[in-house]
Scaffold this motif. Structure first.
Motif, PDB file in Angstrom:
ATOM      1  N   ARG A  19       4.240 -11.907 -36.294  1.00 24.50           N
ATOM      2  CA  ARG A  19       3.335 -12.328 -35.223  1.00 24.50           C
ATOM      3  C   ARG A  19       2.610 -11.141 -34.619  1.00 24.50           C
ATOM      4  O   ARG A  19       2.968  -9.980 -34.840  1.00 24.50           O
ATOM      5  CB  ARG A  19       4.092 -13.082 -34.133  1.00 24.50           C
ATOM      6  CG  ARG A  19       5.028 -12.219 -33.282  1.00 24.50           C
ATOM      7  CD  ARG A  19       5.547 -13.031 -32.109  1.00 24.50           C
ATOM      8  NE  ARG A  19       6.444 -12.280 -31.245  1.00 24.50           N
ATOM      9  CZ  ARG A  19       6.027 -11.530 -30.227  1.00 24.50           C
ATOM     10  NH1 ARG A  19       4.739 -11.419 -29.956  1.00 24.50           N
ATOM     11  NH2 ARG A  19       6.908 -10.887 -29.469  1.00 24.50           N
ATOM     12  N   ALA A  20       1.576 -11.451 -33.870  1.00 21.95           N
ATOM     13  CA  ALA A  20       0.783 -10.425 -33.200  1.00 21.95           C
ATOM     14  C   ALA A  20       1.380 -10.095 -31.839  1.00 21.95           C
ATOM     15  O   ALA A  20       2.245 -10.810 -31.311  1.00 21.95           O
ATOM     16  CB  ALA A  20      -0.653 -10.908 -33.027  1.00 21.95           C
ATOM     17  N   LEU A  22       1.040  -9.412 -27.726  1.00 23.39           N
ATOM     18  CA  LEU A  22       0.262  -9.647 -26.512  1.00 23.39           C
ATOM     19  C   LEU A  22       0.246  -8.346 -25.734  1.00 23.39           C
ATOM     20  O   LEU A  22       1.298  -7.854 -25.308  1.00 23.39           O
ATOM     21  CB  LEU A  22       0.856 -10.760 -25.655  1.00 23.39           C
ATOM     22  CG  LEU A  22       0.174 -10.936 -24.284  1.00 23.39           C
ATOM     23  CD1 LEU A  22      -1.293 -11.309 -24.432  1.00 23.39           C
ATOM     24  CD2 LEU A  22       0.917 -11.959 -23.428  1.00 23.39           C
ATOM     25  N   ALA A 212      -5.539  -3.955 -32.551  1.00 23.88           N
ATOM     26  CA  ALA A 212      -5.472  -4.878 -31.427  1.00 23.88           C
ATOM     27  C   ALA A 212      -6.882  -5.097 -30.904  1.00 23.88           C
ATOM     28  O   ALA A 212      -7.694  -4.168 -30.859  1.00 23.88           O
ATOM     29  CB  ALA A 212      -4.576  -4.322 -30.322  1.00 23.88           C
ATOM     30  N   ALA A 227      -5.029 -13.705 -32.129  1.00 25.12           N
ATOM     31  CA  ALA A 227      -3.733 -13.354 -32.711  1.00 25.12           C
ATOM     32  C   ALA A 227      -3.618 -13.798 -34.167  1.00 25.12           C
ATOM     33  O   ALA A 227      -2.797 -13.260 -34.913  1.00 25.12           O
ATOM     34  CB  ALA A 227      -2.606 -13.961 -31.888  1.00 25.12           C
ATOM     35  N   GLU A 228      -4.425 -14.750 -34.585  1.00 22.81           N
ATOM     36  CA  GLU A 228      -4.396 -15.211 -35.967  1.00 22.81           C
ATOM     37  C   GLU A 228      -5.110 -14.248 -36.912  1.00 22.81           C
ATOM     38  O   GLU A 228      -4.897 -14.284 -38.121  1.00 22.81           O
ATOM     39  CB  GLU A 228      -5.011 -16.608 -36.070  1.00 22.81           C
ATOM     40  CG  GLU A 228      -4.146 -17.692 -35.435  1.00 22.81           C
ATOM     41  CD  GLU A 228      -4.788 -19.058 -35.487  1.00 22.81           C
ATOM     42  OE1 GLU A 228      -5.942 -19.151 -35.960  1.00 22.81           O
ATOM     43  OE2 GLU A 228      -4.141 -20.025 -35.063  1.00 22.81           O
ATOM     44  N   ASP A 231      -3.667  -7.764 -35.149  1.00 21.10           N
ATOM     45  CA  ASP A 231      -2.273  -7.400 -34.884  1.00 21.10           C
ATOM     46  C   ASP A 231      -1.916  -7.492 -33.413  1.00 21.10           C
ATOM     47  O   ASP A 231      -0.739  -7.387 -33.050  1.00 21.10           O
ATOM     48  CB  ASP A 231      -2.006  -5.981 -35.379  1.00 21.10           C
ATOM     49  CG  ASP A 231      -2.254  -5.836 -36.871  1.00 21.10           C
ATOM     50  OD1 ASP A 231      -1.636  -6.582 -37.648  1.00 21.10           O
ATOM     51  OD2 ASP A 231      -3.080  -4.986 -37.251  1.00 21.10           O
ATOM     52  N   GLY A 232      -2.912  -7.660 -32.565  1.00 25.21           N
ATOM     53  CA  GLY A 232      -2.656  -7.778 -31.145  1.00 25.21           C
ATOM     54  C   GLY A 232      -3.851  -8.343 -30.422  1.00 25.21           C
ATOM     55  O   GLY A 232      -5.002  -8.157 -30.847  1.00 25.21           O
ATOM     56  N   ALA A 233      -3.586  -9.074 -29.339  1.00 29.72           N
ATOM     57  CA  ALA A 233      -4.636  -9.586 -28.461  1.00 29.72           C
ATOM     58  C   ALA A 233      -4.472  -8.914 -27.110  1.00 29.72           C
ATOM     59  O   ALA A 233      -3.385  -8.949 -26.517  1.00 29.72           O
ATOM     60  CB  ALA A 233      -4.535 -11.104 -28.316  1.00 29.72           C
ATOM     61  N   VAL A 272      -0.122 -16.681 -28.100  1.00 24.98           N
ATOM     62  CA  VAL A 272      -0.024 -15.629 -29.121  1.00 24.98           C
ATOM     63  C   VAL A 272       1.153 -15.887 -30.051  1.00 24.98           C
ATOM     64  O   VAL A 272       1.044 -15.751 -31.279  1.00 24.98           O
ATOM     65  CB  VAL A 272       0.102 -14.246 -28.453  1.00 24.98           C
ATOM     66  CG1 VAL A 272       0.503 -13.179 -29.468  1.00 24.98           C
ATOM     67  CG2 VAL A 272      -1.207 -13.866 -27.777  1.00 24.98           C
ATOM     68  N   ARG A 273       2.283 -16.288 -29.496  1.00 27.58           N
ATOM     69  CA  ARG A 273       3.473 -16.488 -30.314  1.00 27.58           C
ATOM     70  C   ARG A 273       3.347 -17.680 -31.252  1.00 27.58           C
ATOM     71  O   ARG A 273       3.976 -17.710 -32.310  1.00 27.58           O
ATOM     72  CB  ARG A 273       4.697 -16.655 -29.414  1.00 27.58           C
ATOM     73  CG  ARG A 273       5.216 -15.329 -28.887  1.00 27.58           C
ATOM     74  CD  ARG A 273       6.121 -15.512 -27.678  1.00 27.58           C
ATOM     75  NE  ARG A 273       6.795 -14.281 -27.311  1.00 27.58           N
ATOM     76  CZ  ARG A 273       6.225 -13.215 -26.770  1.00 27.58           C
ATOM     77  NH1 ARG A 273       4.924 -13.234 -26.526  1.00 27.58           N
ATOM     78  NH2 ARG A 273       6.914 -12.139 -26.461  1.00 27.58           N
ATOM     79  N   ARG A 276       0.476 -17.479 -35.379  1.00 31.00           N
ATOM     80  CA  ARG A 276       0.725 -17.275 -36.801  1.00 31.00           C
ATOM     81  C   ARG A 276       1.400 -18.482 -37.429  1.00 31.00           C
ATOM     82  O   ARG A 276       1.163 -18.814 -38.571  1.00 31.00           O
ATOM     83  CB  ARG A 276       1.560 -16.011 -37.011  1.00 31.00           C
ATOM     84  CG  ARG A 276       0.843 -14.725 -36.602  1.00 31.00           C
ATOM     85  CD  ARG A 276      -0.391 -14.466 -37.450  1.00 31.00           C
ATOM     86  NE  ARG A 276      -1.201 -13.383 -36.931  1.00 31.00           N
ATOM     87  CZ  ARG A 276      -1.094 -12.118 -37.305  1.00 31.00           C
ATOM     88  NH1 ARG A 276      -0.182 -11.763 -38.171  1.00 31.00           N
ATOM     89  NH2 ARG A 276      -1.892 -11.210 -36.800  1.00 31.00           N
TER      90      ARG A 276
END
Length: 281
Positions: A19-20, A22, A212, A227-228, A231-233, A272-273, A276
């Motif tokens: 996952r990415a 936050l 990110a 996030a999809e 690697d980060g938002a 975010v979680r 993915r």
């Protein structure tokens, strides 16, 4: 020069989880030191994977109205770079794992003294720096010394950073690359996840660093979309706006402000979680 930092460990952990990250931004000392400290301490439990702590400055040329106003509130309340480092030290008393990055402008660091600042920042528990007004051509000023001190120097890339310029931007960059999803100031538009995805893919052809994405992420849904593809938002202005709405007519924190800000972060984290897992369906 390579070294392990909390930032690298956190992104490696999240990559294993699929996952990415936050990444949350708040201005140190906004609207006052105690309220700001309570928010910062609560961010990890609310779901923030990385914290950017803005250092207020009188001439924030890259910031939009929301973050400019937050900086003015913090400065009015007496926030300084030294007091910001003191906040980092207090945060580290209860959290030794969450990466914490200082974001701002070079002038306060220059006035503080680069050598003294880097020593105090490292001792306080700072993991990275984002200094928006120091281009790669000025690496000798702060970037190279910060890396020598074991602090990641995180660079920004924009839609105008083409393939000829990108290698220069990536030189000496550590932790992650911060991709600014649009031209202009913070908080001014909304990010286009399709265009961002294409740019992230292009950047990743040049580097193994996590990418990110920030600017224009205002809702949990927008954070999930980014996030999809990244690697980060990074969310800043939207959180600062929640803080601003929790102030009374005198600019003082109303009851419940801290909880409202952290609840918003929790909703961003949920987005975010889940991103993915939705993308894999």
């Amino acid at each position: 020069m390579t070294f392990e930092t909390r930032i690298g460990r956190r992104f490696a952990q999240l990559k294993e989880e699929g996952r990415a990250a936050l990444v949350t931004f708040v201005t140190a000392g906004d609207p006052d030191r105690d309220t700001s400290m309570a928010i910062v301490k609560g961010l990890p439990a609310a779901g923030a994977d990385v914290i950017e702590l803005g250092v207020p400055f009188t001439d924030p040329m890259a910031d939009g109205p929301s973050i400019q106003a937050a900086g003015l509130r913090a400065l009015k309340a007496g926030q300084t770079l030294k007091r910001t480092l003191a906040m980092v030290r207090e945060f580290r008393e209860g959290d030794g794992e969450t990466p914490l990055i200082l974001m701002g402008y070079y002038n306060p660091i220059y006035v503080y003294g680069v050598e003294a600042f880097l020593k105090d920042a490292k001792d306080a528990g700072v993991d990275g720096l984002i200094v928006v007004d120091l281009p790669p051509e000025e690496d000798a000023e702060l970037c190279i010394p910060s890396r020598a001190a074991g602090i990641d120097f995180i660079r920004l890339a924009t839609p105008t950073t083409d393939d000829r310029r990108l290698p220069k931007v990536l030189t000496n960059t550590g932790g992650f690359l911060y991709y600014v999803s649009m031209t202009g100031i913070t908080g001014s538009k909304s990010a286009d996840s399709g265009a961002v995805g294409r740019e992230v893919a292009r950047i990743k052809r040049h580097t193994d660093l996590p990418v990110a994405v920030g600017f224009g992420i205002k809702t949990p849904e927008a954070a999930a979309a980014i996030a999809e593809v990244a690697d980060g938002a990074v969310v800043g202005s939207a959180i600062v706006d929640v803080i601003a709405r929790g102030l009374d007519a005198d600019g003082k924190a109303k009851p419940g402000l801290v909880e409202e800000a952290l609840d918003f972060v929790a909703r961003l984290a949920d987005g975010v979680r889940g991103a993915r897992s939705r993308a894999a369906e």
